[in-house]
Write an enzyme that holds these catalytic residues in place. Sequence first.
Site, PDB file in Angstrom:
ATOM      1  N   SER A  41     -10.040  -6.602 -10.055  1.00  0.00           N
ATOM      2  CA  SER A  41      -8.517  -7.457 -10.475  1.00  0.00           C
ATOM      3  C   SER A  41      -8.597  -7.725 -12.122  1.00  0.00           C
ATOM      4  O   SER A  41      -8.550  -6.820 -12.775  1.00  0.00           O
ATOM      5  CB  SER A  41      -8.424  -8.622  -9.618  1.00  0.00           C
ATOM      6  OG  SER A  41      -7.347  -9.359  -9.762  1.00  0.00           O
ATOM      7  N   HIS A  69      -5.993  -4.716  -8.244  1.00  0.00           N
ATOM      8  CA  HIS A  69      -4.759  -5.391  -8.318  1.00  0.00           C
ATOM      9  C   HIS A  69      -3.980  -5.323  -9.549  1.00  0.00           C
ATOM     10  O   HIS A  69      -4.428  -5.284 -10.718  1.00  0.00           O
ATOM     11  CB  HIS A  69      -5.031  -6.886  -8.271  1.00  0.00           C
ATOM     12  CG  HIS A  69      -5.752  -7.228  -7.021  1.00  0.00           C
ATOM     13  ND1 HIS A  69      -6.621  -8.530  -7.097  1.00  0.00           N
ATOM     14  CD2 HIS A  69      -6.027  -6.951  -5.687  1.00  0.00           C
ATOM     15  CE1 HIS A  69      -7.174  -8.537  -5.818  1.00  0.00           C
ATOM     16  NE2 HIS A  69      -6.797  -7.641  -5.062  1.00  0.00           N
ATOM     17  N   ASP A 165     -10.731 -12.074  -2.960  1.00  0.00           N
ATOM     18  CA  ASP A 165     -10.393 -10.745  -2.294  1.00  0.00           C
ATOM     19  C   ASP A 165     -11.762  -9.856  -2.459  1.00  0.00           C
ATOM     20  O   ASP A 165     -12.298  -9.864  -3.555  1.00  0.00           O
ATOM     21  CB  ASP A 165      -9.489 -10.221  -3.038  1.00  0.00           C
ATOM     22  CG  ASP A 165      -8.750  -8.839  -2.054  1.00  0.00           C
ATOM     23  OD1 ASP A 165      -9.064  -9.021  -0.877  1.00  0.00           O
ATOM     24  OD2 ASP A 165      -8.056  -8.087  -2.651  1.00  0.00           O
TER      25      ASP A 165
END
Length: 229
Positions: A41, A69, A165
């Site tokens: 991310s 992401h 995540d």
Amino acid sequence: MIKRASALKSERAGRTDLAGAAPVLRAYSRSIPKAIVIGASTGGPEALTTLLQSLQPCTIPVPIFIVLHMPADFSTMVAAYLERVSGRQTSTATHGFAPLPGHIYIAPAGRHLRLHGRASRAIMHLDDGDSENYCKPAVDVLFRSAAASFGSSLLAIVLTGTGQDGLDGSRAVVEAGGNVIVQDQATSAAWGMPGAVAENGFASAILSIDVMGLKVASLFRGPVTERAG
């Protein structure tokens, strides 16, 4: 030899990143990976660039699946960029297609990437399911499905990122017998994702992004016999 020693030193040093505490590292699975899944991310593009460039001269004869992401409509641009820096064929994942060895697949923004089927018969599946961890695509979704498909022959990598995540997915990878490697705190722009995995005891190694490629390449040279702890 000097580079190998440096990598080992970095791997051991990663154990003290958790506010001075030493996380418990898992033993490596003895299986040679048949697939690699990567989650990232915040700071992910830079980390992926370093990792994939370091793997450029290595023989990695398995598909690599990436959840990054990112904003909508960036998927194709990211795939083109990673193909340029990695020297490997890279594309956004395509629903219903079987992955090719040595190819890199990027989960498209706004859709979850799952793998259906066992190992060599796995098929990529894209869906518009609910977000997980406020993310779509979610690292957890990819990791869980890949663990079900590849079992102990899966290598999961959690790179820099905020939030958690990848934590649930890493648990699934470990329960299936696979390996999880995380980026260390010192080289992460945000240590939320890799830190959560390390703190919960699911990592076999905590590595600087600069030496992670060396470790990944070593897993393809034969059964892993060393213990990480």
